[in-house]
Design an enzyme around this catalytic site. Structure first.
Site, PDB file in Angstrom:
ATOM      1  N   LYS A 129       0.826  -1.224   0.000  1.00  0.00           N
ATOM      2  CA  LYS A 129       0.000   0.000   0.000  1.00  0.00           C
ATOM      3  C   LYS A 129       0.846   1.253   0.000  1.00  0.00           C
ATOM      4  O   LYS A 129       0.530   2.254  -0.636  1.00  0.00           O
ATOM      5  CB  LYS A 129      -0.942  -0.010   1.208  1.00  0.00           C
ATOM      6  CG  LYS A 129      -0.214   0.102   2.546  1.00  0.00           C
ATOM      7  CD  LYS A 129      -0.942  -0.570   3.656  1.00  0.00           C
ATOM      8  CE  LYS A 129      -0.424  -1.971   3.831  1.00  0.00           C
ATOM      9  NZ  LYS A 129      -0.720  -2.597   5.109  1.00  0.00           N
ATOM     10  N   LYS A 157      -3.764   3.743   2.937  1.00  0.00           N
ATOM     11  CA  LYS A 157      -4.908   2.979   2.411  1.00  0.00           C
ATOM     12  C   LYS A 157      -6.000   3.932   1.916  1.00  0.00           C
ATOM     13  O   LYS A 157      -6.648   3.682   0.896  1.00  0.00           O
ATOM     14  CB  LYS A 157      -5.465   2.058   3.498  1.00  0.00           C
ATOM     15  CG  LYS A 157      -4.536   0.917   3.861  1.00  0.00           C
ATOM     16  CD  LYS A 157      -5.075   0.182   5.069  1.00  0.00           C
ATOM     17  CE  LYS A 157      -4.167  -0.938   5.495  1.00  0.00           C
ATOM     18  NZ  LYS A 157      -4.522  -1.481   6.813  1.00  0.00           N
ATOM     19  N   ASP A 159      -0.344   4.309   8.091  1.00  0.00           N
ATOM     20  CA  ASP A 159      -0.822   3.150   7.332  1.00  0.00           C
ATOM     21  C   ASP A 159      -2.259   3.385   6.850  1.00  0.00           C
ATOM     22  O   ASP A 159      -2.591   3.134   5.686  1.00  0.00           O
ATOM     23  CB  ASP A 159      -0.742   1.900   8.229  1.00  0.00           C
ATOM     24  CG  ASP A 159      -1.385   0.681   7.613  1.00  0.00           C
ATOM     25  OD1 ASP A 159      -0.711   0.013   6.802  1.00  0.00           O
ATOM     26  OD2 ASP A 159      -2.560   0.390   7.929  1.00  0.00           O
TER      27      ASP A 159
HETATM   28  N1  LIG Z   1       0.986  -8.692   6.834  1.00  0.00           N
HETATM   29  C1  LIG Z   1      -0.221  -8.250   6.499  1.00  0.00           C
HETATM   30  O1  LIG Z   1      -1.220  -8.597   7.142  1.00  0.00           O
HETATM   31  C2  LIG Z   1      -0.386  -7.338   5.321  1.00  0.00           C
HETATM   32  C3  LIG Z   1      -1.683  -6.917   4.953  1.00  0.00           C
HETATM   33  C4  LIG Z   1      -1.846  -6.108   3.826  1.00  0.00           C
HETATM   34  C5  LIG Z   1      -0.730  -5.703   3.114  1.00  0.00           C
HETATM   35  N2  LIG Z   1       0.522  -6.092   3.522  1.00  0.00           N
HETATM   36  C6  LIG Z   1       1.673  -5.621   2.739  1.00  0.00           C
HETATM   37  O2  LIG Z   1       2.316  -6.752   2.145  1.00  0.00           O
HETATM   38  C7  LIG Z   1       3.713  -6.518   2.059  1.00  0.00           C
HETATM   39  C8  LIG Z   1       4.442  -7.659   2.767  1.00  0.00           C
HETATM   40  O3  LIG Z   1       4.041  -7.718   4.107  1.00  0.00           O
HETATM   41  P1  LIG Z   1       4.511  -8.921   5.053  1.00  0.00           P
HETATM   42  O4  LIG Z   1       3.744  -8.750   6.313  1.00  0.00           O
HETATM   43  O5  LIG Z   1       4.432 -10.220   4.344  1.00  0.00           O
HETATM   44  O6  LIG Z   1       6.033  -8.524   5.317  1.00  0.00           O
HETATM   45  P2  LIG Z   1       7.194  -9.436   5.919  1.00  0.00           P
HETATM   46  O7  LIG Z   1       6.639 -10.583   6.679  1.00  0.00           O
HETATM   47  O8  LIG Z   1       8.151  -8.532   6.591  1.00  0.00           O
HETATM   48  O9  LIG Z   1       7.901 -10.041   4.613  1.00  0.00           O
HETATM   49  C9  LIG Z   1       8.671  -9.268   3.752  1.00  0.00           C
HETATM   50  C10 LIG Z   1       9.407 -10.189   2.799  1.00  0.00           C
HETATM   51  O10 LIG Z   1      10.129  -9.399   1.848  1.00  0.00           O
HETATM   52  C11 LIG Z   1      11.500  -9.786   1.836  1.00  0.00           C
HETATM   53  N3  LIG Z   1      12.291  -8.577   1.586  1.00  0.00           N
HETATM   54  C12 LIG Z   1      12.209  -7.392   2.230  1.00  0.00           C
HETATM   55  N4  LIG Z   1      13.109  -6.525   1.726  1.00  0.00           N
HETATM   56  C13 LIG Z   1      13.764  -7.186   0.749  1.00  0.00           C
HETATM   57  C14 LIG Z   1      14.805  -6.842  -0.134  1.00  0.00           C
HETATM   58  N5  LIG Z   1      15.357  -5.636  -0.117  1.00  0.00           N
HETATM   59  N6  LIG Z   1      15.245  -7.756  -1.019  1.00  0.00           N
HETATM   60  C15 LIG Z   1      14.678  -8.992  -1.043  1.00  0.00           C
HETATM   61  N7  LIG Z   1      13.680  -9.382  -0.241  1.00  0.00           N
HETATM   62  C16 LIG Z   1      13.235  -8.494   0.659  1.00  0.00           C
HETATM   63  C17 LIG Z   1      11.772 -10.392   3.204  1.00  0.00           C
HETATM   64  O11 LIG Z   1      12.861 -11.308   3.101  1.00  0.00           O
HETATM   65  P3  LIG Z   1      13.390 -12.105   4.403  1.00  0.00           P
HETATM   66  O12 LIG Z   1      12.261 -12.996   4.814  1.00  0.00           O
HETATM   67  O13 LIG Z   1      14.566 -12.858   3.927  1.00  0.00           O
HETATM   68  O14 LIG Z   1      13.708 -11.069   5.416  1.00  0.00           O
HETATM   69  C18 LIG Z   1      10.442 -11.069   3.497  1.00  0.00           C
HETATM   70  O15 LIG Z   1      10.421 -12.363   2.943  1.00  0.00           O
HETATM   71  C19 LIG Z   1       3.959  -5.128   2.683  1.00  0.00           C
HETATM   72  O16 LIG Z   1       3.978  -4.164   1.676  1.00  0.00           O
HETATM   73  C20 LIG Z   1       2.728  -4.942   3.573  1.00  0.00           C
HETATM   74  O17 LIG Z   1       2.407  -3.581   3.764  1.00  0.00           O
HETATM   75  C21 LIG Z   1       0.711  -6.904   4.591  1.00  0.00           C
END
Ligand SMILES: NC(=O)c1ccc[n+]([C@@H]2O[C@H](COP(=O)([O-])OP(=O)(O)OC[C@H]3O[C@@H](n4cnc5c(N)ncnc54)[C@H](OP(=O)(O)O)[C@@H]3O)[C@@H](O)[C@H]2O)c1
Length: 449
Positions: A110, A210, A206
């Site tokens: 987002k 949105k 955040d």
């Molecule tokens: N979590 C939710 O409920 C939710 C809901 C709506 C939207 N979102 C959005 O979805 C996205 C992901 O959220 P998430 O909760 O899944 O985050 P997360 O658990 O922190 O996962 C992020 C992933 O991206 C990888 N990553 C981060 N920086 C990187 C880089 N520079 N190069 C390569 N890989 C990289 C990380 O690798 P490593 O694992 O190796 O560290 C990890 O696998 C975000 O934009 C968030 O705002 C999340």
């Protein structure tokens, strides 16, 4: 089921395999037969993560894993790119690189979408492709699809809701545990409801990001998050919760975009919501979104606004939508015209307000008269005792915000007021609407004129 010769293989590149990405890998395996029954085989073939050695607890056999997102975005072997990595720099570079090559993008990011929408749109135009971002706005509530397709030609006046689960958890916890904000934040962090750095959630950023996406689809106007009037929940105290409860309201972080005579107003701030209203019942990680328009009055959506499977499921639905109908992207999507970005001045808003005043019981009547003298119509008031002090909570009738702010500085000097007053807006800007809806419960005997 189509025979193997007719089966189309769709190769996914994915950036990130954390909460959302990991969930998506599980769902891809779970729904494989459904995809095949519809003539396509969906395969994750390329993945970028920071730590390529980390055990992610999901089956990544056959997936080429790298730590370079640009490598995945530029790989000629992928048919669609999924961005679930987060961040505002590399994520945008990689997403746009794929789009320029004509590779469609599904993104949950987002922040990147809200802040770099122009770049994404330009890259998509150059590549003749598009972006879907249902999961970015309210995760499992399919609100983008509704705005873009089901209500594409519906005139909307308001889109508002509770769209941040972390702050909603904190506010709910403060109410149930009777604690201060800091203790509720600690509990939210311990239960995994906040990020390591909770600033983006608790400061309302955040929700503002949105709201940018929602307002863009609802009104055709792009208002960057930095131009959204944004206040978080960090200044809400237990005394505010107690007074709100005594006044039959709950405190919620409300995000609202409204088209009025003065233009468009986009706001994220704590708001008192009457207990009789749906938004008041939205607890913890749940989100709710309400649409208002002259043709249909009101539509309400309730669902999970975050979490592994709700978000991954919204990502997967976007992927399948893009595969089945490549021209169904959200960006460009259906363009609403008339999206003149005439931003309304917050000071000209007309709302009801809640005031928290530290007042000794003997001075309450005098303070109420003084408020009247300052031009405030008090609709309702209540008192609570907290931390050895007496507090008066007041709900005012609709008043222009600039007048309220002037009155606020005067109220601080009223005899008997012993602390700087606190102010929280109500989620109300229409007195007639309040009367119509809540006459029996809200106005009953407590309406003062
Ligand atoms: N979590 C939710 O409920 C939710 C809901 C709506 C939207 N979102 C959005 O979805 C996205 C992901 O959220 P998430 O909760 O899944 O985050 P997360 O658990 O922190 O996962 C992020 C992933 O991206 C990888 N990553 C981060 N920086 C990187 C880089 N520079 N190069 C390569 N890989 C990289 C990380 O690798 P490593 O694992 O190796 O560290 C990890 O696998 C975000 O934009 C968030 O705002 C999340």
């Amino acid at each position: 089921m189509p025979d193997d010769a007719k089966m189309r293989t769709v190769k996914l590149g994915m950036l990130g395999c954390g909460v959302v990405g990991g969930g998506l890998v599980k769902l891809l395996a779970k729904h494989r037969d459904d995809f095949r029954a519809n003539g396509f085989d969906l395969k994750l073939t390329h993945l970028a993560v920071r730590d390529v050695r980390k055990d992610r607890g999901v089956d990544l056999s056959g997936v080429e894993v790298t730590d370079d997102p640009m490598k995945v975005a530029n790989d000629r072997g992928i048919d669609l790119l999924v961005e679930v990595m987060g961040g505002n720099t590399l994520a945008v570079e990689a997403g746009c690189a794929a789009l320029v090559r004509g590779i469609p993008l599904v993104s949950a990011n987002k922040s990147a979408l809200a802040r770099s929408m122009g770049r994404y749109a330009e890259a998509a135009k150059q590549g003749g492709t598009g972006i879907c971002f249902e999961s970015a706005a309210a995760a499992h509530i399919p609100i983008i699809e509704v705005l873009d397709r089901s209500l594409a030609c519906e005139e909307l006046s308001v889109i508002k809701g509770v769209i941040n689960g972390s702050t909603n958890y904190i506010l709910t916890f403060m109410e149930r545990a009777g604690c201060e904000y800091e203790d509720a934040l600690k509990d939210a962090a311990a239960k995994g409801f906040t990020e390591a750095d909770p600033t983006l959630d608790v400061e309302g950023i955040d929700a503002a990001e949105k709201l940018t996406l929602l307002a863009f689809k609802a009104f055709g106007a792009y208002v960057p998050p930095d131009q959204v009037h944004t206040e978080g929940v960090t200044k809400i105290g237990q005394v505010d919760v107690l007074l709100a409860t005594a006044l039959d309201h709950r405190i919620k972080l409300v995000a609202a975009a409204r088209r009025g005579e003065d233009g468009l107003s986009l706001r994220v701030h704590p708001a008192l919501v009457h207990r009789g209203e749906l938004l008041a019942d939205v607890d913890s990680e749940f989100n709710a979104i309400i649409l208002e328009g002259p043709g249909f009055k009101e539509l309400t959506f309730l669902g999970k606004g975050a979490g592994e499977l709700p978000t991954a499921s919204a990502v997967l639905n976007d992927i399948v939508k893009m595969i089945r109908q490549p021209d169904t992207s959200t960006l460009p999507g259906f363009k609403r015209t008339g999206g003149d970005v005439q931003l309304a001045d917050t000071r000209s808003l007309k709302l009801c307000y809640f005031l928290r005043l530290a007042v000794e019981p003997a001075h309450v009547d005098g303070v109420l008269s003084a408020l009247k003298g300052l031009g405030l119509v008090v609709l309702s008031h209540a008192q609570v005792s907290h931390g050895g002090r007496n507090f008066l909570g007041v709900i005012s009738d609709v008043i222009e915000e600039s007048r309220m702010m002037t009155a606020l500085s005067e109220i601080a000097r009223v005899a008997g007021v012993t602390q700087t007053p606190g102010l929280i807006r109500l989620d109300k800007d229409n007195y007639r609407d309040i009367v119509e809806r809540e006459q029996s419960t809200y106005f009953g005997s407590s309406l003062e004129r």
